[in-house]
Scaffold this active site. Structure first.
Site, PDB file in Angstrom:
ATOM      1  N   ASN A 146       3.454  -7.593   3.253  1.00  0.00           N
ATOM      2  CA  ASN A 146       2.504  -6.478   3.372  1.00  0.00           C
ATOM      3  C   ASN A 146       2.378  -6.093   4.849  1.00  0.00           C
ATOM      4  O   ASN A 146       2.336  -6.969   5.717  1.00  0.00           O
ATOM      5  CB  ASN A 146       1.138  -6.979   2.852  1.00  0.00           C
ATOM      6  CG  ASN A 146       0.106  -5.886   2.707  1.00  0.00           C
ATOM      7  OD1 ASN A 146       0.387  -4.820   2.165  1.00  0.00           O
ATOM      8  ND2 ASN A 146      -1.105  -6.142   3.189  1.00  0.00           N
TER       9      ASN A 146
ATOM     10  N   GLU B 199       1.660  -8.607   7.915  1.00  0.00           N
ATOM     11  CA  GLU B 199       1.823  -8.100   9.288  1.00  0.00           C
ATOM     12  C   GLU B 199       2.690  -9.016  10.159  1.00  0.00           C
ATOM     13  O   GLU B 199       2.321  -9.356  11.278  1.00  0.00           O
ATOM     14  CB  GLU B 199       0.437  -7.874   9.931  1.00  0.00           C
ATOM     15  CG  GLU B 199      -0.414  -6.916   9.103  1.00  0.00           C
ATOM     16  CD  GLU B 199      -1.868  -6.806   9.573  1.00  0.00           C
ATOM     17  OE1 GLU B 199      -2.224  -7.441  10.577  1.00  0.00           O
ATOM     18  OE2 GLU B 199      -2.640  -6.080   8.925  1.00  0.00           O
TER      19      GLU B 199
ATOM     20  N   ASP C 242      -6.585   4.151   3.269  1.00  0.00           N
ATOM     21  CA  ASP C 242      -7.777   4.900   3.677  1.00  0.00           C
ATOM     22  C   ASP C 242      -7.341   5.979   4.661  1.00  0.00           C
ATOM     23  O   ASP C 242      -6.249   5.900   5.239  1.00  0.00           O
ATOM     24  CB  ASP C 242      -8.923   4.025   4.231  1.00  0.00           C
ATOM     25  CG  ASP C 242      -8.506   3.053   5.299  1.00  0.00           C
ATOM     26  OD1 ASP C 242      -7.448   3.236   5.927  1.00  0.00           O
ATOM     27  OD2 ASP C 242      -9.262   2.088   5.535  1.00  0.00           O
TER      28      ASP C 242
ATOM     29  N   HIS D  98      -3.026   2.772   6.230  1.00  0.00           N
ATOM     30  CA  HIS D  98      -4.218   3.149   7.003  1.00  0.00           C
ATOM     31  C   HIS D  98      -3.890   4.431   7.772  1.00  0.00           C
ATOM     32  O   HIS D  98      -3.257   4.395   8.827  1.00  0.00           O
ATOM     33  CB  HIS D  98      -4.621   2.018   7.954  1.00  0.00           C
ATOM     34  CG  HIS D  98      -5.089   0.792   7.229  1.00  0.00           C
ATOM     35  ND1 HIS D  98      -6.253   0.791   6.483  1.00  0.00           N
ATOM     36  CD2 HIS D  98      -4.557  -0.437   7.103  1.00  0.00           C
ATOM     37  CE1 HIS D  98      -6.414  -0.416   5.937  1.00  0.00           C
ATOM     38  NE2 HIS D  98      -5.397  -1.174   6.292  1.00  0.00           N
TER      39      HIS D  98
HETATM   40  O1  G3I Z   1     -18.624 -12.768   8.549  1.00  0.00           O
HETATM   41  C1  G3I Z   1     -19.019 -12.449   9.890  1.00  0.00           C
HETATM   42  C2  G3I Z   1     -20.492 -12.483  10.010  1.00  0.00           C
HETATM   43  O2  G3I Z   1     -20.938 -13.773   9.773  1.00  0.00           O
HETATM   44  C3  G3I Z   1     -20.885 -11.993  11.411  1.00  0.00           C
HETATM   45  O3  G3I Z   1     -22.260 -11.925  11.512  1.00  0.00           O
HETATM   46  C4  G3I Z   1     -20.290 -10.622  11.685  1.00  0.00           C
HETATM   47  C5  G3I Z   1     -20.593 -10.131  13.094  1.00  0.00           C
HETATM   48  O4  G3I Z   1     -19.531  -9.355  13.611  1.00  0.00           O
HETATM   49  O5  G3I Z   1     -18.919 -10.695  11.532  1.00  0.00           O
HETATM   50  C6  G3I Z   1     -18.515 -11.070  10.225  1.00  0.00           C
HETATM   51  O6  G3I Z   1     -17.134 -11.118  10.168  1.00  0.00           O
HETATM   52  C7  G3I Z   1     -16.476  -9.876  10.142  1.00  0.00           C
HETATM   53  C8  G3I Z   1     -15.590  -9.862   8.909  1.00  0.00           C
HETATM   54  O7  G3I Z   1     -14.810  -8.673   8.896  1.00  0.00           O
HETATM   55  C9  G3I Z   1     -16.389  -9.926   7.607  1.00  0.00           C
HETATM   56  O8  G3I Z   1     -17.198  -8.825   7.493  1.00  0.00           O
HETATM   57  C10 G3I Z   1     -15.637  -9.734  11.380  1.00  0.00           C
HETATM   58  O9  G3I Z   1     -16.467  -9.612  12.518  1.00  0.00           O
HETATM   59  C11 G3I Z   1     -14.734  -8.541  11.277  1.00  0.00           C
HETATM   60  O10 G3I Z   1     -13.824  -8.578  12.358  1.00  0.00           O
HETATM   61  C12 G3I Z   1     -13.944  -8.590   9.984  1.00  0.00           C
HETATM   62  O11 G3I Z   1     -13.156  -7.435   9.913  1.00  0.00           O
HETATM   63  C13 G3I Z   1     -12.176  -7.417   8.881  1.00  0.00           C
HETATM   64  C14 G3I Z   1     -10.807  -7.290   9.501  1.00  0.00           C
HETATM   65  O12 G3I Z   1      -9.826  -7.186   8.486  1.00  0.00           O
HETATM   66  C15 G3I Z   1     -10.481  -8.501  10.370  1.00  0.00           C
HETATM   67  O13 G3I Z   1      -9.194  -8.476  10.817  1.00  0.00           O
HETATM   68  C16 G3I Z   1     -12.449  -6.206   8.022  1.00  0.00           C
HETATM   69  O14 G3I Z   1     -13.690  -6.389   7.333  1.00  0.00           O
HETATM   70  C17 G3I Z   1     -11.307  -6.009   7.019  1.00  0.00           C
HETATM   71  O15 G3I Z   1     -11.460  -4.782   6.375  1.00  0.00           O
HETATM   72  C18 G3I Z   1      -9.988  -6.002   7.754  1.00  0.00           C
HETATM   73  O16 G3I Z   1      -8.960  -5.894   6.782  1.00  0.00           O
HETATM   74  C19 G3I Z   1      -7.614  -5.790   7.272  1.00  0.00           C
HETATM   75  C20 G3I Z   1      -6.704  -6.413   6.258  1.00  0.00           C
HETATM   76  O17 G3I Z   1      -7.118  -7.731   5.949  1.00  0.00           O
HETATM   77  C21 G3I Z   1      -5.250  -6.400   6.725  1.00  0.00           C
HETATM   78  N1  G3I Z   1      -4.839  -5.071   7.091  1.00  0.00           N
HETATM   79  C22 G3I Z   1      -5.706  -4.362   8.016  1.00  0.00           C
HETATM   80  C23 G3I Z   1      -7.133  -4.339   7.499  1.00  0.00           C
HETATM   81  C24 G3I Z   1      -8.024  -3.539   8.390  1.00  0.00           C
HETATM   82  O18 G3I Z   1      -8.122  -4.147   9.648  1.00  0.00           O
END
Ligand code: G3I
Length: 363
Positions: free
Chosen positions: A216, A175, A283, A252
């Protein structure tokens, strides 16, 4: 005259027997078609991948992989390629400076090895999910540009070396271009200048010369300013001899928007630069509630994405960003939207899953 030929309709005559013998000889002489010429419809996504030659992958939620045996079983049955949804991001692997936490990433790589899955590494250089020690250090000036460059080099080298030979492809930069076509003003760009991108690819290549190294991005399926800037960037990197080997289209999508109808052409343009192509995070979300009509539309988006990939020889992988609605990033990020995956919360296949199984490589 007696008995040399039967009267019409009274039995099988000599000519008929000859014809039957010739027909039988022809059937026996015709070589059997190779099994691949008339493949049976694939039973699952692993077979679909075998038949089409495109690797079909899923992002993996590591907590679910550990805790849910049904999630694990379906993941390992269906997918021959996997990406860590979060477990290989910087905040996950080095939450404190110099303190490396590889357990989750290692578990994913080991599960992949045991289940004959290839791995996409995600992601080395991004502006999100960076550890606080890094972002705070840059913000308060305690990490200057020289040190930041060294930190980035060490991060890439350490992580790529750790999984050398075990990662098929790395998302090296993620990105880096904005939707308006400008370069994203990340801490990397503002402190290191635009050369950080070429450096990142070179460092990754030194650490694992066999891994395919990708740029990517999202909206690269349709957004003209982003496409043009990314294309020019890749062309320039290739002209400089930078080891960049692939372009990843995150994919996406949402059914409330038109399907990106020009996507295959965009893939072809990047392939024309000598790149491998992958759909890295597919997705297809929808505004809730779910209806049968919306699921049908969703199914066409998924199958069109695979058809587009199959229509471009350089497209080698199609990975979904989570395979079940039980674990999807979508509801947490888009208010009132969801149901973006191939399988529902109970791991029951949705129409999109069935639709993928019917997609064939164009002849
Ligand atoms: O690990 C913490 C946990 O300890 C805490 O309790 C919880 C409370 O919110 O948060 C957890 O972290 C989360 C993390 O995912 C792991 O689950 C974050 O809040 C959450 O923001 C994070 O989101 C991820 C996101 O990237 C962050 O930018 C998504 O799971 C993940 O699917 C998403 O993936 C991205 C790709 O890497 C790049 N392209 C877009 C895609 C979708 O956004």
């Amino acid at each position: 005259m007696s008995g040399s030929s039967g009267t019409p309709g009274s039995g099988i005559g000599g000519n008929t027997v000859k014809l039957l013998i010739i027909a039988l000889a022809l059937v026996l002489a015709t070589p059997a078609l190779p099994a691949s010429a008339h493949p049976r419809p694939p039973r699952d996504l692993r077979q679909l991948a075998q038949q089409t030659g495109v690797k079909i992958g899923s992002a993996v939620d590591i907590a679910a992989l550990r805790a849910e045996s049904d999630y694990r079983r379906v993941l390992n049955r269906e997918f021959s390629h996997v990406t860590a949804e979060n477990a290989m991001k910087w905040e996950s692997v080095e939450p404190e400076r110099g303190v490396f936490t590889w357990a989750d990433a290692d578990a994913l790589v080991e599960n992949a090895r045991r289940n004959h899955q290839q791995v996409r590494g995600h992601t080395l250089v991004w502006h999100n999910q960076l550890p606080a020690w890094l972002t705070n250090g840059v913000a308060d000036g305690s990490i200057d540009a020289t040190e930041l460059r060294k930190i980035l080099r060490d991060h890439i080298t350490t992580q790529v070396r750790r999984y050398k030979g075990k990662i098929r492809a790395w998302d090296v930069v993620n990105e880096v271009v904005e939707d308006d076509g400008t370069m994203r003003q990340t801490l990397w760009l503002t402190h290191l200048g635009p050369g950080y991108i070429a450096d990142a690819f070179r460092w990754a290549h030194q650490a694992d010369p066999h891994a395919k190294l990708y740029i990517n991005d999202y909206n690269l399926e349709w957004n003209a300013p982003k496409i043009e800037t990314t294309f020019a960037l890749v062309k320039d990197l290739r002209a400089q001899g930078v080891p960049i080997h692939g372009a990843g289209f995150q994919g996406h999508l949402g059914i409330q928007y038109d399907y990106p109808g020009d996507w295959a052409n965009v893939m072809r343009r990047f392939a024309g630069l000598g790149l491998e192509i992958a759909v890295t995070e597919l997705d297809v979300r929808m505004v809730l509630p779910v209806t049968p009509e919306k699921l049908t539309t969703q199914a066409t988006y998924y199958s069109r994405a695979l058809s587009d990939c199959l229509s471009v020889r350089a497209c080698r992988e199609l990975t979904v960003w989570g395979y079940t609605d039980r674990h999807s990033w979508v509801p947490g990020w888009f208010d009132g939207e969801g149901s973006a995956c191939l399988l529902d919360e109970n791991l029951a296949p949705k129409p999109a899953y069935q639709a993928l199984l019917t997609v064939k490589r164009p002849r």
